[in-house]
Design a protein around this motif. Structure first.
Motif, PDB file in Angstrom:
ATOM      1  N   ASP A   1    -100.971 -10.828 -80.919  1.00  0.00           N
ATOM      2  CA  ASP A   1     -99.610 -11.257 -80.582  1.00  0.00           C
ATOM      3  C   ASP A   1     -98.987 -12.038 -81.743  1.00  0.00           C
ATOM      4  OD1 ASP A   1     -99.241 -10.080 -78.188  1.00  0.00           O
ATOM      5  OD2 ASP A   1     -99.397 -11.891 -76.972  1.00  0.00           O
ATOM      6  N   MET A   2     -99.749 -12.970 -82.290  1.00  0.00           N
ATOM      7  CA  MET A   2     -99.209 -13.758 -83.401  1.00  0.00           C
ATOM      8  C   MET A   2     -99.031 -12.884 -84.641  1.00  0.00           C
ATOM      9  SD  MET A   2     -98.305 -16.550 -82.349  1.00  0.00           S
ATOM     10  CE  MET A   2     -97.721 -17.087 -83.944  1.00  0.00           C
ATOM     11  N   ALA A   3     -99.927 -11.918 -84.819  1.00  0.00           N
ATOM     12  CA  ALA A   3     -99.753 -10.983 -85.941  1.00  0.00           C
ATOM     13  C   ALA A   3     -98.423 -10.260 -85.789  1.00  0.00           C
ATOM     14  CB  ALA A   3    -100.913  -9.994 -85.976  1.00  0.00           C
ATOM     15  N   THR A   4     -98.120  -9.808 -84.575  1.00  0.00           N
ATOM     16  CA  THR A   4     -96.835  -9.139 -84.316  1.00  0.00           C
ATOM     17  C   THR A   4     -95.677 -10.089 -84.597  1.00  0.00           C
ATOM     18  OG1 THR A   4     -97.871  -7.824 -82.595  1.00  0.00           O
ATOM     19  CG2 THR A   4     -95.476  -7.921 -82.565  1.00  0.00           C
ATOM     20  N   ALA A   5     -95.838 -11.346 -84.145  1.00  0.00           N
ATOM     21  CA  ALA A   5     -94.765 -12.332 -84.328  1.00  0.00           C
ATOM     22  C   ALA A   5     -94.520 -12.642 -85.803  1.00  0.00           C
ATOM     23  CB  ALA A   5     -95.095 -13.616 -83.571  1.00  0.00           C
TER      24      ALA A   5
ATOM     25  N   GLY B   1     -94.608 -10.176 -88.121  1.00  0.00           N
ATOM     26  CA  GLY B   1     -94.157  -8.946 -88.781  1.00  0.00           C
ATOM     27  C   GLY B   1     -95.216  -7.895 -89.030  1.00  0.00           C
ATOM     28  N   ILE B   2     -96.430  -8.079 -88.482  1.00  0.00           N
ATOM     29  CA  ILE B   2     -97.476  -7.081 -88.714  1.00  0.00           C
ATOM     30  C   ILE B   2     -97.350  -5.974 -87.661  1.00  0.00           C
ATOM     31  CG2 ILE B   2     -99.976  -6.680 -88.685  1.00  0.00           C
ATOM     32  CD1 ILE B   2    -100.314  -9.536 -89.786  1.00  0.00           C
TER      33      ILE B   2
ATOM     34  N   HIS C   1     -92.583  -6.150 -84.077  1.00  0.00           N
ATOM     35  CA  HIS C   1     -92.992  -6.631 -85.407  1.00  0.00           C
ATOM     36  C   HIS C   1     -91.811  -6.756 -86.368  1.00  0.00           C
ATOM     37  CE1 HIS C   1     -93.081  -2.251 -86.191  1.00  0.00           C
ATOM     38  NE2 HIS C   1     -92.823  -2.600 -87.430  1.00  0.00           N
TER      39      HIS C   1
ATOM     40  N   PHE D   1    -104.322 -18.383 -87.040  1.00  0.00           N
ATOM     41  CA  PHE D   1    -105.418 -17.431 -87.218  1.00  0.00           C
ATOM     42  C   PHE D   1    -106.637 -18.280 -87.584  1.00  0.00           C
ATOM     43  CE2 PHE D   1    -101.506 -15.082 -88.314  1.00  0.00           C
ATOM     44  CZ  PHE D   1    -101.545 -14.177 -87.264  1.00  0.00           C
TER      45      PHE D   1
END
Lengths: 308, 235
Positions: free
Chosen positions: A196-200, A202-203, B71, B88
């Protein structure tokens, strides 16, 4: 042959299995680690690698070395693209739901297996290794004048088997460097840790999943290319390899690359030694028993974490 | 700048937001308040595209961002500091910042400049670039979460309870950062439970209940009658 040289011979056989297993299980572990899905079709990607290597060897002329190099490039690429396509057309549509992914990849397993049977046939077919000189190995003898080296009869390996061990080690190191040093590896690790954070940030997570599924399959295919000059290509060869890969990733800890490597060495070496001294069936029984013990006493595996 | 127009959203069959409308303007701090379960965090997730609205639309300037793939939302200039920090955990401080910088998609010179700017703002992070995020203290983790969001040079910053569980000195440091961003012209949408903190910095407050608009306050109304806000929140 005496016990010592015999043990060394068994360990060499085990090291070849461990090398191939480490490569194949790394692909399975990578897929699970990043995507949190269990890919039951992973063994078929290994089989496809071996079968494509056979086709390439027969289509490309110019000698065993050239056809091997061609196979080592073409097979992982073709299988990686096939797996990425399967991810986009099947797994993405079922939203990577863990249970439905297992059923979907079982279906994929049978489709790949049966298409291979229809096109490649039921026979096991050999692929010539690029080089295969026999290498006699020395052993130490303790005599009255102190230790001395001699070459026991039967204690030997082949240059190709040593190459397989070395190539797998280099490839695993390359995967490690790719994951820790490259931009793509950083993106994959971020996606693994929190999609989710990766999406947030821009991934494009679905594209990352397709790439990871393809990369995992390509590693299995590469393992298939490496093993086919030793074991022959057969449309059912993925089953045993899948079982051993699951054993390795469960013992090592699902998603842990370090654990996967350690467990592959453990299972590969013990399989080699027990197979040579007793029987291959006993080796599989002990490996399966080890998995049962790990699941009971340390379900997260040797290197896994509980909160996953 | 940001407008939510009649948003309904939820998780599967559970509807959390119901016909919710709100806005956040540039150079202003807009607070979103409500009791637990009111839908504050879901509102921020809907803005980021992590929860898809079933009705209504979300606009950023003239662009409908609720139609974009999730994204691509961050790339419109939206920084997100989620509840619980959302770092992360196994990546280093430098790698967490790199993820934020990648989202900005600037050229090498701009990326280096933003990185230097962010590290100047948070010097403690500069000393811990190679340290894993999950080994930082709570306050440092919150700084990293904000620094990562600032790597996008956001025109809209979403903050979900950024001072939760922090010591007073750290809360003040974060308050200063939020106010400096407001002064630089960014729109700030802040989810906050602490009424004293809201009264101190908010230019506008939206109170929501069960995913619906309950009442809006501007700064003057808050100053005149803070007890009305307290009554809504049951404190």
């Amino acid at each position: 042959m005496e016990f010592g040289p015999y043990l060394m011979l068994a360990m060499l056989e085990g090291a070849v299995l461990a090398a191939v297993l480490a490569l194949m299980a790394s692909g399975l572990s990578l897929t699970f680690g990043v995507m949190r899905v269990v890919n039951v079709a992973h063994g078929e990607f290994y089989m496809l690698g071996a079968v494509i290597a056979w086709f390439v060897a027969h289509l490309v002329g110019g000698g065993a070395a050239l056809s091997f190099v061609a196979a080592a490039i073409i097979a992982p690429l073709a299988v990686g693209v096939l797996a990425a396509a399967a991810d986009i057309t099947i797994l993405k549509r079922i939203d990577y739901d863990p249970e439905r992914t297992i059923v979907a990849t079982i279906g994929l397993l049978y489709v790949i297996q049966q298409v291979t049977l229809m096109t490649y046939g039921p026979d096991a077919r050999p692929v010539e290794p690029p080089f295969n000189s026999r290498i006699a190995l020395p052993w130490i003898e303790w005599g009255e004048g102190g230790p001395s080296l001699y070459f026991p009869w039967g204690l030997s390996t082949t240059s190709y088997k040593l190459f397989v061990i070395g190539a797998a080690a280099v490839l695993i190191l390359a995967i490690r460097l790719f994951m820790t040093r490259s931009r793509a590896g950083l993106i994959m690790r971020a996606t693994q840790l929190d999609s989710d954070m990766a999406t947030a940030f821009g991934i494009p997570v679905e594209r990352v999943y397709a790439a990871v599924f393809g990369l995992g399959a390509a590693l299995a295919a590469l393992a298939g290319v490496l093993i086919v000059p030793i074991q022959q290509a057969h449309y059912l060869m993925g089953g045993d390899a899948l079982l051993l890969s699951f054993i390795v990733v469960i013992i090592g800890g699902l998603g842990s690359m370090a654990g996967t490597i350690v467990a592959a060495v453990l299972i590969g070496m013990s399989d080699g030694i027990i197979s040579v001294f007793f029987s291959p069936t006993l080796a599989k029984i002990i490996a399966t028993l080890l998995v049962a013990l790990v699941l009971v006493f340390r379900p997260q595996g040797l290197f896994g974490t509980r909160d996953r | 700048m940001l407008r939510l127009e009649g948003i309904s959203a939820g998780y599967g069959p559970a509807i959390v937001l119901r016909d919710l409308s709100l806005s956040a303007a540039p150079g202003r701090i807009t607070c979103l308040m409500g009791r637990n379960g009111a839908g504050k965090t879901t509102t921020l997730k809907a803005i980021m595209g992590l929860v898809r609205p079933s009705a209504g639309r979300i606009m950023l300037g003239d662009q409908v961002i609720s139609d974009l793939p999730a994204h691509r939302v961050a790339g419109q200039g939206i920084g997100y500091v989620p509840q619980g920090r959302g770092l992360f955990s196994e990546l280093s401080v430098a790698q967490n910042l790199r993820i934020g910088l990648m989202a900005r998609r600037g050229d090498a010179a701009e990326t280096a400049a933003i990185r230097a700017e962010v590290l100047t703002r948070f010097p403690r992070l500069a000393e811990r670039l190679d340290q894993r995020a999950d080994t930082l203290s709570g306050g440092e983790q919150q700084m990293l979460s904000m620094a990562r969001a600032l790597c996008l040079r956001p025109r809209l910053l979403l903050l979900d309870e950024p001072t939760e569980g922090l010591q007073p000195s750290m809360i003040e440091a974060i308050r200063q950062v939020i106010m400096s961003l407001r002064d630089a012209g960014a729109a700030v949408l802040l989810v906050e439970q602490r009424i004293d903190a809201v009264l101190a910095i908010a230019d506008h407050v939206h109170v929501i209940e069960n995913g619906r608009n309950l009442e809006d306050f501007d700064a003057a109304a808050l100053t005149r009658a803070p007890e009305r806000l307290r009554a809504h929140l049951g404190v």
